[in-house]
Every structure is written in structure tokens, then in C-alpha cells.
Write a protein that holds these residues in place. Structure first.
Motif, PDB file in Angstrom:
ATOM      1  N   SER A   1       0.859  -1.125  -0.031  1.00  0.00           N
ATOM      2  CA  SER A   1       0.028  -0.051  -0.100  1.00  0.00           C
ATOM      3  C   SER A   1       0.889   1.204  -0.019  1.00  0.00           C
ATOM      4  N   SER A   2       0.179   2.529  -0.581  1.00  0.00           N
ATOM      5  CA  SER A   2       1.189   3.487  -0.405  1.00  0.00           C
ATOM      6  C   SER A   2       0.199   4.834  -0.430  1.00  0.00           C
ATOM      7  N   GLU A   3       0.486   5.857   0.145  1.00  0.00           N
ATOM      8  CA  GLU A   3       0.009   7.242  -0.112  1.00  0.00           C
ATOM      9  C   GLU A   3       0.459   7.465  -1.576  1.00  0.00           C
ATOM     10  N   VAL A   4      -0.535   8.362  -2.242  1.00  0.00           N
ATOM     11  CA  VAL A   4      -0.212   8.770  -3.701  1.00  0.00           C
ATOM     12  C   VAL A   4      -0.633  10.253  -3.633  1.00  0.00           C
ATOM     13  N   THR A   5       0.628  11.220  -3.940  1.00  0.00           N
ATOM     14  CA  THR A   5       0.183  12.526  -3.752  1.00  0.00           C
ATOM     15  C   THR A   5       0.551  13.155  -5.370  1.00  0.00           C
TER      16      THR A   5
ATOM     17  N   GLY B   1       3.392  11.127  -6.835  1.00  0.00           N
ATOM     18  CA  GLY B   1       3.384   9.925  -7.072  1.00  0.00           C
ATOM     19  C   GLY B   1       3.442   8.965  -5.823  1.00  0.00           C
ATOM     20  N   LEU B   2       3.713   7.830  -5.742  1.00  0.00           N
ATOM     21  CA  LEU B   2       3.756   6.977  -4.653  1.00  0.00           C
ATOM     22  C   LEU B   2       4.981   7.378  -3.742  1.00  0.00           C
ATOM     23  N   THR B   3       4.687   7.203  -2.387  1.00  0.00           N
ATOM     24  CA  THR B   3       5.478   7.657  -1.295  1.00  0.00           C
ATOM     25  C   THR B   3       7.044   6.938  -1.706  1.00  0.00           C
ATOM     26  N   GLY B   4       8.134   8.085  -1.745  1.00  0.00           N
ATOM     27  CA  GLY B   4       9.402   7.021  -1.814  1.00  0.00           C
ATOM     28  C   GLY B   4       9.817   6.793  -3.499  1.00  0.00           C
TER      29      GLY B   4
ATOM     30  N   PHE C   1      11.089  11.424 -12.400  1.00  0.00           N
ATOM     31  CA  PHE C   1      10.120  10.645 -13.168  1.00  0.00           C
ATOM     32  C   PHE C   1      10.779  10.956 -14.775  1.00  0.00           C
ATOM     33  N   ASP C   2      10.467   9.900 -15.778  1.00  0.00           N
ATOM     34  CA  ASP C   2      10.724   9.972 -17.017  1.00  0.00           C
ATOM     35  C   ASP C   2       9.706  10.890 -17.751  1.00  0.00           C
ATOM     36  N   TYR C   3       8.454  11.107 -17.507  1.00  0.00           N
ATOM     37  CA  TYR C   3       7.433  11.806 -18.036  1.00  0.00           C
ATOM     38  C   TYR C   3       6.518  12.466 -16.771  1.00  0.00           C
ATOM     39  N   ALA C   4       5.861  11.449 -16.148  1.00  0.00           N
ATOM     40  CA  ALA C   4       4.850  11.944 -15.201  1.00  0.00           C
ATOM     41  C   ALA C   4       4.726  10.713 -13.897  1.00  0.00           C
ATOM     42  N   PRO C   5       4.095  11.211 -12.822  1.00  0.00           N
ATOM     43  CA  PRO C   5       4.335  10.600 -11.739  1.00  0.00           C
ATOM     44  C   PRO C   5       3.873   9.188 -11.652  1.00  0.00           C
ATOM     45  N   LEU C   6       3.075   8.744 -12.547  1.00  0.00           N
ATOM     46  CA  LEU C   6       2.553   7.413 -12.244  1.00  0.00           C
ATOM     47  C   LEU C   6       2.509   6.568 -13.721  1.00  0.00           C
TER      48      LEU C   6
ATOM     49  N   ARG D   1      -5.051   7.006  -0.490  1.00  0.00           N
ATOM     50  CA  ARG D   1      -3.901   6.010  -0.529  1.00  0.00           C
ATOM     51  C   ARG D   1      -4.495   4.746  -1.119  1.00  0.00           C
ATOM     52  N   ILE D   2      -3.837   3.861  -1.783  1.00  0.00           N
ATOM     53  CA  ILE D   2      -4.149   2.760  -2.735  1.00  0.00           C
ATOM     54  C   ILE D   2      -3.356   1.571  -1.821  1.00  0.00           C
ATOM     55  N   SER D   3      -4.039   0.331  -2.050  1.00  0.00           N
ATOM     56  CA  SER D   3      -3.575  -0.886  -1.576  1.00  0.00           C
ATOM     57  C   SER D   3      -3.610  -1.941  -2.694  1.00  0.00           C
TER      58      SER D   3
END
Length: 276
Positions: free
Chosen positions: A24-28, A31-34, A147-152, A266-268
Motif C-alpha cells: 500500500s502507499s499514499e499517492v500525492t 506519485g507513490l511515497t518514496g 520521473f521519465d514523464y509523469a508521476p504514475l 491511499r491505495i492498496s
């Protein structure tokens, strides 16, 4: 419309190093935390080290990185650990890679990397220096990120499975393509193309917008952990999904899609992904 569920979550704390799977991770908006919070700077050229140029940087994929409360933990090929805040970390990494590098945590303005022409890498091999482009990356990402282009980066199992049918090995591991979200989907291969400019919900809160299909480079063809070198990791998207990801740049081999965050959340694993 339900597209599928999250089968895997992956992040890469250091650009071009192997990453880690998380549950799981917070996403802002970052992108993903870390994720992609650091990179190696080539002190001789001033460019960011990237395995998109396999001749010079394929050894990056012999190292792996994990994001922890202490900081970034790097695992060397011998299994020995190295911490991002450890004195002498730059010297150890420079010796391992055979070039003078520094671990940095903010992308300098105007930073570039070298992207080898993937067709030339397949033609001549990774031990030959082939033509390359100088690329200023991260055009749809927050300033200072790697990031290469975008955060996700999204990729479906349908796309992986559809390509694997034509692979002599019968499998193309998601790790080769370095997605953040691997979506278990029963849809057609390369359905990510149809999500461009659409909004998706992931789990109860996260909302994202898909921007472009993901152009592929030579990097997926390199050895990635347990996955040996495999030129089909590029030749198959080149054969079955050669499209123009952005107007005016011409057709490129694509697999997956880049996205930006519209509403953090947050996603899991197991979260439902819906097309809004």
C-alpha cells in the motif's frame, strides 16, 4: 466501468536501480511515497545516470533500492547494504559503476539523460555504443523529481499476457517495464491506449488522469533481477503497438500509460480501478 484491480504496486526510490514491491502507499502529486526520490548524477558529464543508455549504465540494474524510515537502502550485487545517508556512499557507488557519480535527491533544472536508440541496441548489442538522444525528462512531473514523464506509470496484465503469447520464453515480467500500478485486467492488450485523457479512480479516494501511452526504450530488454536479458521486451510492443504517443514525434513502441494525480489518496493491493 470497472477496469480491474491492483495486482501489484511497485516503486523505484533511485532512478534506474531495481525497485521494490509494496502492499500500500499514499499517492500525492509526486506519485507513490518514496518513488523516484533520488538518482545518480554523472559527475563527468553532468547528466543523470540512466539504463536507457545500456552501453554506459546497464550496471545500474545490478543494484536495488528500497525506501525506509531511515532513508534509501541500496543492496549491492554481493548482498551488502548501503544507506543513502552513509558517509562515502558516492565513493562506493562510483567504484561499483566504474564512473564518478553522486547520489542526489533533487533534479537540477534542465537535467538531461542519454537515451540510446532502442532499435540500434537490439541490432548491435549492449556492448556497442550506438546513437542516442539527449533527453530532458519529467515534462509532466513536479519540478525536482526524477520521473521519465509523469508521476504514475500504469500497466495491465492483459498487455503483458498479450505480448507473452508471442515470446519464446512465454512470460514478460512486469518488473522489466517498471510500472507503479500493475492492473489485473481481462480486457484486450494495450487497452491503456484508450484511457488517454480519461479519469480513473483507484481505491476509495485516488483520482488520476491518463496522459499518454508509455514509449519504450531498450531498458526492458536488459537483465532485471531474476529476469535475464530479452530483446522481445522491446520488439513485441514495437511489433504490436507502434503508435504516436504525442503529436509530432512519430510512432514509437508503447506499452502502458503515464498518468498524473488529480486527487491524492491511499491505495492498496486489490483496490478496484474504474474508468470514470
Amino acid at each position: 466501468m470497472i477496469l480491474g484491480k491492483i495486482q501489484a504496486l511497485r516503486r523505484h526510490p533511485v532512478k534506474s536501480l531495481l525497485g521494490e514491491e509494496i502492499v500500500s502507499s499514499e499517492v500525492t502529486e509526486r506519485g507513490l511515497t518514496g518513488d523516484r526520490t533520488a538518482a545518480l548524477l554523472d559527475l563527468d558529464t553532468g547528466r543523470i545516470a540512466s539504463a536507457k543508455n545500456p552501453y554506459r549504465w546497464r550496471q545500474l540494474l545490478t543494484l536495488s533500492a528500497a525506501f525506509t524510515e531511515r532513508g534509501i537502502r541500496i543492496t549491492q550485487p554481493t548482498g551488502k547494504l548501503l544507506w543513502s545517508d552513509e558517509p562515502g556512499v558516492d565513493g562506493v557507488l562510483s567504484e561499483l559503476l566504474g564512473r564518478r557519480v553522486s547520489l542526489i535527491h533533487t533534479r537540477p533544472p534542465g537535467a538531461t539523460l542519454l537515451r540510446s536508440v532502442p532499435e540500434e541496441v537490439l541490432r548491435h548489442g549492449v556492448e556497442v555504443e550506438v546513437p542516442h538522444a539527449v533527453v530532458e525528462f519529467g515534462k509532466a512531473a513536479p519540478a525536482g523529481t526524477f520521473f521519465d514523464y509523469a508521476p504514475l506509470h500504469l500497466l495491465t496484465t492483459a498487455t503483458l499476457d498479450g505480448m507473452a503469447v508471442h515470446s519464446p520464453r512465454g512470460v514478460l515480467g512486469a518488473a522489466r517495464y517498471r510500472p507503479n500500478l500493475v492492473i489485473r485486467s481481462d480486457g484486450p492488450p494495450f487497452a491503456e491506449n484508450d484511457w488517454v485523457d480519461r479519469e480513473l479512480s483507484v481505491g476509495p479516494d485516488l483520482r488520476i488522469q491518463v496522459l499518454i501511452p508509455t514509449p519504450r526504450c531498450a531498458m526492458p530488454t536488459l537483465a532485471h533481477g531474476v529476469f535475464p536479458p530479452d530483446t522481445h521486451a522491446f520488439s513485441l510492443p514495437d511489433r504490436f503497438n507502434r503508435i504516436e504517443p504525442l503529436p509530432g514525434i512519430g510512432p514509437l513502441a508503447c506499452a502502458g500509460a503515464y498518468a498524473k494525480v488529480l486527487r491524492p489518496g491511499r491505495i492498496s493491493l486489490g483496490d478496484v480501478v474504474k474508468l470514470l
